[in-house]
Design an enzyme around this catalytic site. Structure first.
Site, PDB file in Angstrom:
ATOM      1  N   THR A 102      17.371  -2.943 -10.365  1.00  0.00           N
ATOM      2  CA  THR A 102      17.695  -3.838  -9.253  1.00  0.00           C
ATOM      3  C   THR A 102      17.148  -3.262  -7.949  1.00  0.00           C
ATOM      4  O   THR A 102      16.693  -2.113  -7.911  1.00  0.00           O
ATOM      5  CB  THR A 102      19.218  -4.024  -9.107  1.00  0.00           C
ATOM      6  OG1 THR A 102      19.813  -2.765  -8.735  1.00  0.00           O
ATOM      7  CG2 THR A 102      19.840  -4.512 -10.407  1.00  0.00           C
ATOM      8  N   GLU A 103      17.214  -4.054  -6.894  1.00  0.00           N
ATOM      9  CA  GLU A 103      16.835  -3.521  -5.585  1.00  0.00           C
ATOM     10  C   GLU A 103      17.864  -2.476  -5.164  1.00  0.00           C
ATOM     11  O   GLU A 103      19.022  -2.509  -5.588  1.00  0.00           O
ATOM     12  CB  GLU A 103      16.719  -4.641  -4.544  1.00  0.00           C
ATOM     13  CG  GLU A 103      18.008  -5.313  -4.165  1.00  0.00           C
ATOM     14  CD  GLU A 103      17.817  -6.348  -3.064  1.00  0.00           C
ATOM     15  OE1 GLU A 103      17.138  -6.041  -2.062  1.00  0.00           O
ATOM     16  OE2 GLU A 103      18.350  -7.462  -3.202  1.00  0.00           O
ATOM     17  N   VAL A 104      17.434  -1.562  -4.318  1.00  0.00           N
ATOM     18  CA  VAL A 104      18.298  -0.461  -3.910  1.00  0.00           C
ATOM     19  C   VAL A 104      18.746  -0.662  -2.469  1.00  0.00           C
ATOM     20  O   VAL A 104      17.982  -1.144  -1.630  1.00  0.00           O
ATOM     21  CB  VAL A 104      17.570   0.898  -4.070  1.00  0.00           C
ATOM     22  CG1 VAL A 104      16.373   0.993  -3.142  1.00  0.00           C
ATOM     23  CG2 VAL A 104      18.521   2.061  -3.848  1.00  0.00           C
ATOM     24  N   PHE A 105      19.998  -0.318  -2.216  1.00  0.00           N
ATOM     25  CA  PHE A 105      20.550  -0.388  -0.859  1.00  0.00           C
ATOM     26  C   PHE A 105      21.006   1.013  -0.472  1.00  0.00           C
ATOM     27  O   PHE A 105      22.026   1.501  -0.949  1.00  0.00           O
ATOM     28  CB  PHE A 105      21.723  -1.374  -0.808  1.00  0.00           C
ATOM     29  CG  PHE A 105      21.310  -2.790  -0.576  1.00  0.00           C
ATOM     30  CD1 PHE A 105      21.623  -3.426   0.606  1.00  0.00           C
ATOM     31  CD2 PHE A 105      20.575  -3.479  -1.524  1.00  0.00           C
ATOM     32  CE1 PHE A 105      21.230  -4.731   0.838  1.00  0.00           C
ATOM     33  CE2 PHE A 105      20.175  -4.772  -1.308  1.00  0.00           C
ATOM     34  CZ  PHE A 105      20.505  -5.409  -0.125  1.00  0.00           C
ATOM     35  N   LYS A 152      34.402  -6.749  -5.965  1.00  0.00           N
ATOM     36  CA  LYS A 152      35.175  -5.814  -5.141  1.00  0.00           C
ATOM     37  C   LYS A 152      34.212  -5.158  -4.166  1.00  0.00           C
ATOM     38  O   LYS A 152      32.991  -5.301  -4.289  1.00  0.00           O
ATOM     39  CB  LYS A 152      35.876  -4.762  -6.003  1.00  0.00           C
ATOM     40  CG  LYS A 152      34.956  -4.019  -6.960  1.00  0.00           C
ATOM     41  CD  LYS A 152      35.752  -3.114  -7.897  1.00  0.00           C
ATOM     42  CE  LYS A 152      34.833  -2.470  -8.931  1.00  0.00           C
ATOM     43  NZ  LYS A 152      35.578  -1.595  -9.864  1.00  0.00           N
ATOM     44  N   ASP A 169      26.076  -5.812  -9.129  1.00  0.00           N
ATOM     45  CA  ASP A 169      26.760  -5.489 -10.387  1.00  0.00           C
ATOM     46  C   ASP A 169      27.086  -6.714 -11.225  1.00  0.00           C
ATOM     47  O   ASP A 169      28.047  -6.713 -11.997  1.00  0.00           O
ATOM     48  CB  ASP A 169      28.033  -4.684 -10.128  1.00  0.00           C
ATOM     49  CG  ASP A 169      27.735  -3.199  -9.938  1.00  0.00           C
ATOM     50  OD1 ASP A 169      26.558  -2.816 -10.071  1.00  0.00           O
ATOM     51  OD2 ASP A 169      28.657  -2.433  -9.669  1.00  0.00           O
TER      52      ASP A 169
END
EC number: 2.7.11.1
Length: 516
Positions: A102-105, A152, A169
């Site tokens: 996935t893309e990363v933050f 969450k 997620d």
């Protein structure tokens, strides 16, 4: 890259089956069911997140694994600004793991970010809420709807530089859903709606979880932190007992909004309905923008001329960060007929202050109520904080040199006089042309540029005028110096707030520079 190209492959501890993605040893985050590693997309040249989930014996057959893979891989089709980009996934049968790219933050999840930045204004929380709800509307609008089931703050990620918030997620949630047995529930009890325990639920379980997220963001408390185990949480949730943290929400509007989210399922609103709630609706983007930019000021075209007392509350400021130091802000005003007009303008965090910008806007838009200045300034401060939590607004009162510098530049003053009544402080704006005093010498004046012979009478007049104008300038300069000294000494006797209020009422431009 940290090593030369010949040794680049040695940096990766694992490579995906296609050879496109390489995983580093660095762990970005850990959860009960997964680990997230820093990884690299060699094709696009960007960093990504490598999510690795350990599978258990519930997926013992290849059919189960293939079914799970198909469900997770469908997430690749989800494309929305509030949903983390899902690039690919595969199952490692040998190690019994499922891997998701996935893309990363780099700013982490919303829970970590909120703990790091304690002073976040309610406006920022509303902006985050809108983004989350917009993502949920997108997910829930699919047929069949996509339900997160484990929403969450730990699963919501933020880009701190842009203020972007995205739901993540989803792949893990799908895995956990598939892993459920007939009599067990896997999830986060503090965020689980009562109907989730009964396994008879719909998309509204995500709304309940969103309400708990907002509760945590507002109070810094994990929902049901008063409970010591999951069984206690289960009893309270299924009995309809709200978390104790709700009592710590002092703002009645915030509390009412959270209660709408965590209400009984029969009374719970959808994500779309919540976006239309008055609590959030005033921040909704207007599709009929009337905007303009001025390099050195603000254009009032399409903006109402004046706000009445009842209309001050119908004024908002929104922003979008463009680069390291610049945020483009939008002032939105609703007139008495309910029509909305917008004006966009740049704000440089290094050189601008909210107060000076607010003063200039009020002058340019012909808003005469002093309250408008402080209202706009506070809104600008709040908006900047929502993008840059560590930003400190420039305050007032500083050294004498700054005061002297500003007072010695009468061009920065808007009024024609100070309280003393002296009008020599008035100075024309650049390019004002004929607005200047008829006695002021002009570089392009016929008096100075006339060609040809001059008769004796005209020559005498020219000589006397030059002498008079020279003497006038000297007198003005002397009076300016006296006034500089008087005003400087005068300002020293009062607190910053009093001086600020006085300058507001005088409509003095760059008043922040006068006092800072």
């Amino acid at each position: 890259m940290r090593q030369d190209e010949n040794n680049s492959e040695e940096e990766f501890v694992e490579i995906d089956p296609t050879g496109r993605y390489g995983r580093y040893k660095e762990v970005l985050g850990k959860g009960a069911f997964k680990e997230v590693y820093r990884a690299f997309d060699q094709l696009e040249g960007i960093e990504v997140a490598w999510n690795q989930v350990k599978l258990d014996d519930k997926f013992c057959s290849s059919e189960d694994l293939d079914r799970l893979y198909s469900e997770v891989h469908l997430l690749k089709t989800l494309k929305h600004k509030s949903i983390i980009k899902f690039y690919t996934s595969w199952i490692d049968h040998q190690h019994m793991t499922i891997n998701l790219i996935t893309e990363v933050f780099t700013s982490g999840n919303l829970r970590q970010y909120r703990k790091k930045h304690k002073c976040v204004d309610l406006r920022a929380l509303k902006k985050w809420s809108r983004q989350i709800l917009e993502g949920l509307v997108y997910l829930h609008s699919h047929d069949p709807p996509v339900i997160h089931r484990d929403l969450k703050c730990d699963n919501i990620f933020i880009n701190g530089n842009q203020g972007e918030v995205k739901i993540g997620d989803l792949g893990l949630a799908a895995i956990l859903h598939r892993a459920r047995s007939a009599h067990s529930v896997i999830g986060t009890p503090e965020f689980m709606a009562p109907e989730l325990y009964e396994e008879d639920y719909n998309v509204l379980v995500d709304i309940y979880a969103f309400g708990m997220c907002l509760l945590e963001l507002v109070t810094f408390e994990y929902p049901y932190s008063e409970c010591t185990n999951a069984a206690q949480i289960y009893r309270k949730v299924t009995s309809g007992i709200k978390p104790a943290a709700l009592l710590n929400v002092t703002d009645p509007q915030v509390r009412a909004f959270i209660e709408k989210c965590i209400a009984k399922v029969s009374q719970r609103l959808s994500a779309k309905e919540l976006l239309d709630d008055p609590f959030l609706k005033c921040y909704k983007e207007n599709t009929e923008n009337v905007s303009s930019h001025k390099e050195n000021g603000y254009n009032g075209n399409g903006i109402v001329d004046k706000l009445s007392d009842s209309e001050v509350g119908l004024l908002t400021v929104e922003g979008q960060r463009k680069d390291l130091n610049t945020i483009f802000l939008k002032l939105r005003i609703t007139d008495s007929k309910g029509q909305i007009r917008n004006i966009h303008f740049p704000f440089n965090i290094e050189t601008d202050t909210s107060f000076s910008v607010a003063i200039e806007m009020v002058e340019e838009l012909d808003l005469t109520d002093d309250q408008d200045i402080s209202t706009i300034a506070k809104m600008i401060d709040t908006e900047i904080h929502s993008h840059i939590p560590d930003w400190t607004p420039s305050r007032l009162i500083g050294d004498d040199s700054a005061v002297q510098k500003c007072l010695s530049s009468p061009e920065t003053l808007h009024l024609d006089r100070f309280p003393s009544g002296r009008k020599f402080w008035s100075s024309p704006k650049a390019g004002a042309g004929d607005s200047r005093s008829p006695f002021a010498p002009r570089s392009n004046s016929k008096l100075s540029s006339a060609q040809g012979p001059i008769n004796q009478e005209v020559g005498v007049i020219v000589e006397k005028l030059e002498s008079l104008l020279r003497k006038q300038r000297e007198e003005i300069e002397e009076m300016q110096r006296d006034q500089e000294r008087i005003v400087t000494e005068f300002l020293k006797e009062f607190p910053p707030e009093i001086c600020e209020e006085a300058l507001v009422r005088l409509q003095v431009k760059d008043s922040d520079n006068l006092l800072c």
